[in-house]
Write an enzyme that holds these catalytic residues in place. Structure first.
Site, mmCIF file in Angstrom:
data_model
loop_
_atom_site.group_PDB
_atom_site.id
_atom_site.type_symbol
_atom_site.label_atom_id
_atom_site.label_comp_id
_atom_site.label_asym_id
_atom_site.label_seq_id
_atom_site.Cartn_x
_atom_site.Cartn_y
_atom_site.Cartn_z
ATOM 1 N N GLU A 102 -1.333 9.061 2.260
ATOM 2 C CA GLU A 102 -2.588 9.818 2.218
ATOM 3 C C GLU A 102 -2.866 10.514 3.551
ATOM 4 O O GLU A 102 -3.415 11.620 3.572
ATOM 5 C CB GLU A 102 -3.732 8.886 1.823
ATOM 6 C CG GLU A 102 -3.640 8.474 0.352
ATOM 7 C CD GLU A 102 -4.729 7.517 -0.078
ATOM 8 O OE1 GLU A 102 -5.424 7.818 -1.071
ATOM 9 O OE2 GLU A 102 -4.888 6.467 0.571
ATOM 10 N N GLU A 122 -0.244 2.016 -4.883
ATOM 11 C CA GLU A 122 -1.447 1.184 -4.956
ATOM 12 C C GLU A 122 -1.574 0.417 -6.263
ATOM 13 O O GLU A 122 -2.114 -0.694 -6.280
ATOM 14 C CB GLU A 122 -2.694 2.044 -4.735
ATOM 15 C CG GLU A 122 -2.957 2.426 -3.288
ATOM 16 C CD GLU A 122 -2.219 3.683 -2.845
ATOM 17 O OE1 GLU A 122 -2.528 4.186 -1.758
ATOM 18 O OE2 GLU A 122 -1.338 4.158 -3.591
#
Length: 687
Positions: A102, A122
């Site tokens: 990210e 995730e």
């Protein structure tokens, strides 16, 4: 400091430095935020962010997983990076996973090293990306690729990331390449948040949901990720980011995320005990027995660069072993895991022979022959005579007494169990079984091999079946009791598949072969408690030639060798055996089937813990997940028991114990935990 900033002219170099994998904690987030202000204050041309060591950044700091979010929050930090008038370039020098990915996606430009990886895994921890991953990824690489990347959590290599549009270039030295980017070209790159969201693609969403139903049944996070991405198509960027963050925080506090985090930490902690000596160097391994298991062990060892001497009994055995290993090599070629050159390298490191003397250069010998004590004793006598005194001798037995095997050798301290799981080159669990006289050097060798093979090692003591097979045997026993009392195999299987297993106990039995369990029961006949209930249904199946898939008929029929088909004849067979036993069968609700099977496993596992066969509840969780298909997202058997509640479990077991005090005697460990209000995870033996 976990973030280091250096100025060189109009270029700022920001290095993420939090060994060993540059995990993103509060200090790093704060450092990045300060780096934005630092670069803007100096009016720099660009900032190049990279990672110290072998990683760019491998996600959130594990120390913060279970606590409340700490400011500054990563979405705010990345928003500052993305909207800064000083453009940032991510020089991805190693893995960029989760929050690391990210960070990279929030930069104006991304350049990867050829061996680097980028991914948003995730969902494997029961959450979704929480700092813009869902929104930025689909704007950069399109909806279909982003859905695959996020819903299944599998990282991408550099070439794939470049082809997908996730990064701008792949260079041997990404920092140098970032420094060489033309300033005008850099300023022309549109910030990710300004890119339009992809067009709605109903087919893509339908396909990913269908795929998730097959590959991730029961898991919540992947479906929530898809929902957030779908909703994000119709929202502006800020609204989509807010939805993503709210979803992330909601999932983070849920049962599945706690369970998956528990498994993550347990797996990471699975390593050699600190007091063991360093593992002896392994260059050559001898494997005795070239059947399915032995060939798989040999192939696994070859695949990590070891030389292997595969020992068989005669020329016919050598021919069969050669065929079995070659079949695995061909499969590797077909799957693209090997090319012709690497396949030849594997073949060159393999010797298959019936001459035990050919294995004299081996530092470790692993017996993987037929599961019979007399066979194993004979093999160990040959190994003892043919191999040097410092060669470690291991048996791959699934049930047998390692101490009895070791007693026939000149030095029992060099004997241990290495219980692989089939297929040995794929299954990640390795039970390392410590006999009464197993020495530290032998144990160190076992853990060293597990590390080489990238297996999850679990230390076990000696008993019938060790950790995993002892629990599985009780599971199968209780399933047979359910058959006798009123259930049918496909009902039992469906209940456990709905719980999260890939297969129920009866389909597993057909896959492995019913003759294996039959032989094990015959071995136990002499020591079986006559007061313990015994169900002969599976014995009759074997006597009638119903051995499972290998004979196209077992608990199910397999017409033409294909998929399973329910066999009504099984119901008649079960009814007959119930009649002979004087049992009145009655329909058993699904929740009762599930509860009895889980209670049986939990009670047996608690006994294993109490007897010291397993050293911790977490070890049992690793065994049940990696060896026996217990759903990872439930955290393993003991974590699941703690979530269920030990007090409630004991109450239910007491009711069953009143009906059958032999089979359902409550484990002292469970009784102790219930009385003390203690979790199984926290139980430790006294003294």
């Amino acid at each position: 400091m976990s973030v280091r900033c250096i100025q060189d002219g109009l270029t700022g170099f920001v290095t993420l430095d939090n060994p060993p994998v540059n995990a993103i904690g509060r200090e790093m987030r704060q450092g990045l935020l300060e780096a934005v202000a630092w670069a803007e204050g100096l009016n720099l041309d660009r900032v190049i962010v990279t990672g110290a060591g072998r990683a760019f950044a491998a996600g959130a700091d594990a120390k913060e997983f279970d606590g409340p979010p700490l400011e500054p929050y990563l979405p705010d930090v990345l928003d500052a990076i993305e909207r800064s008038f000083v453009p940032w370039i991510a020089a991805i020098n190693g893995v960029a996973l989760g929050g690391g990915a990210e960070i990279a996606l929030a930069c104006r430009m991304r350049i990867m090293g050829p061996g680097a990886q980028i991914g948003l895994p995730e969902v494997t921890l029961g959450v979704i990306p929480g700092a813009g991953g869902t929104q930025r990824a689909m704007r950069l690489c399109g909806l279909e690729t982003a859905l695959e990347l996020i819903a299944f959590g599998k990282p991408m290599g550099a070439k794939a990331a470049l082809a997908a549009g996730l990064v701008h270039a792949v260079e041997d030295d990404p920092v140098e390449a970032a420094d060489m980017v033309n300033t005008e070209e850099l300023l022309c790159v549109v910030p990710t948040w300004e890119l339009p969201a992809p067009e709605m693609d109903v087919a893509a969403f339908s396909a990913v949901r269908e795929n998730l139903a097959k590959r991730s049944p029961g898991q919540i996070a992947p479906h929530r990720a898809v929902e957030v991405m779908e909703a994000g198509l119709g929202l502006d960027f800020a609204e989509a980011m807010a939805l993503e963050r709210a979803t992330f925080l909601d999932l983070k506090s849920g049962d599945q995320s706690r369970a998956l985090r528990h498994m993550f930490f347990s797996e990471r902690a699975a390593k050699a005990p600190a007091d063991l000596p360093a593992a002896p160097q392994i260059t050559q391994v001898a494997v005795v027995g070239g059947g399915t298991m032995g060939a798989g062990i040999a192939y696994a060892c070859l695949s990590v660069g070891l030389s292997v001497v595969l020992l068989e009994t005669d020329a016919d055995g050598v021919a069969r072993a050669t065929e079995n290993v070659e079949r695995l090599i061909v499969a590797g070629l077909k799957r693209g895991r090997l090319d012709d050159s690497s396949a030849e390298v594997l073949r060159a490191r393999l010797v298959i022979t019936d001459d035990y003397g050919a294995a004299s250069g081996s530092s470790l010998a692993i017996e993987a022959a037929f599961e019979a004590m007399e066979v194993k004793k004979e093999i160990f006598a040959k190994l003892d005579a043919a191999l040097p005194a410092d060669t470690i001798l291991a048996t791959n037995t699934s049930y047998l007494d390692i101490d009895e095997v070791a007693a026939g050798t000149k030095d029992p301290s060099r004997v241990l169990g290495l219980h692989f799981f089939a297929p040995a080159h794929i299954m990640r669990l390795l039970e390392i079984v410590q006999g009464a006289q197993t020495g530290d050097r032998a144990l160190a060798m076992g853990f060293g091999l597990a590390k080489l093979l990238k297996k999850v090692p679990v230390l076990a003591g000696v008993c019938d079946g060790f950790i995993g097979n002892r629990i599985f045997s009780r599971y199968r026993e209780e399933a047979d009791f359910l058959l006798m009392d009123g259930a049918v195999p496909w009902e039992v299987d469906e209940v456990m598949e709905a719980f999260g297993y890939a297969m129920g106990p009866y389909e597993v039995g057909d896959l492995s072969g019913l003759d294996i369990g039959f032989a094990n029961r015959r071995r136990q006949d002499a020591t079986r408690d006559p007061k313990r209930r015994y169900v002969p249904i599976a014995d009759r199946m074997v006597n009638e030639g119903r051995l499972g898939r290998k004979t196209s008929v077992g608990w199910y029929r397999y017409p033409g060798g294909g998929g399973k088909v329910v066999d009504p004849l099984i119901e008649d067979l079960i009814a007959e055996e119930a009649h002979f036993a004087g049992v009145t069968r009655a329909e058993i609700p699904d929740d009762v089937v599930r509860e009895r099977l889980l209670l049986a496993m939990i009670n047996e596992a608690a006994n294993i813990l109490g007897e010291g066969i397993a050293h911790s509840a977490a070890d049992i969780d690793l065994v049940t997940v990696f060896g026996y298909g217990f759903p990872r997202w439930r955290g393993g058997l003991m974590h699941f028991a703690d979530a269920w509640g030990v007090v409630e479990i004991v109450e239910k077991l007491r009711l069953l114990e009143a009906q059958d005090p032999v089979v359902w005697a409550v484990s002292p460990v469970l009784a102790e935990c219930a009385a003390a209000g203690m979790a199984l995870t926290d139980w430790r033996a006294k003294g």
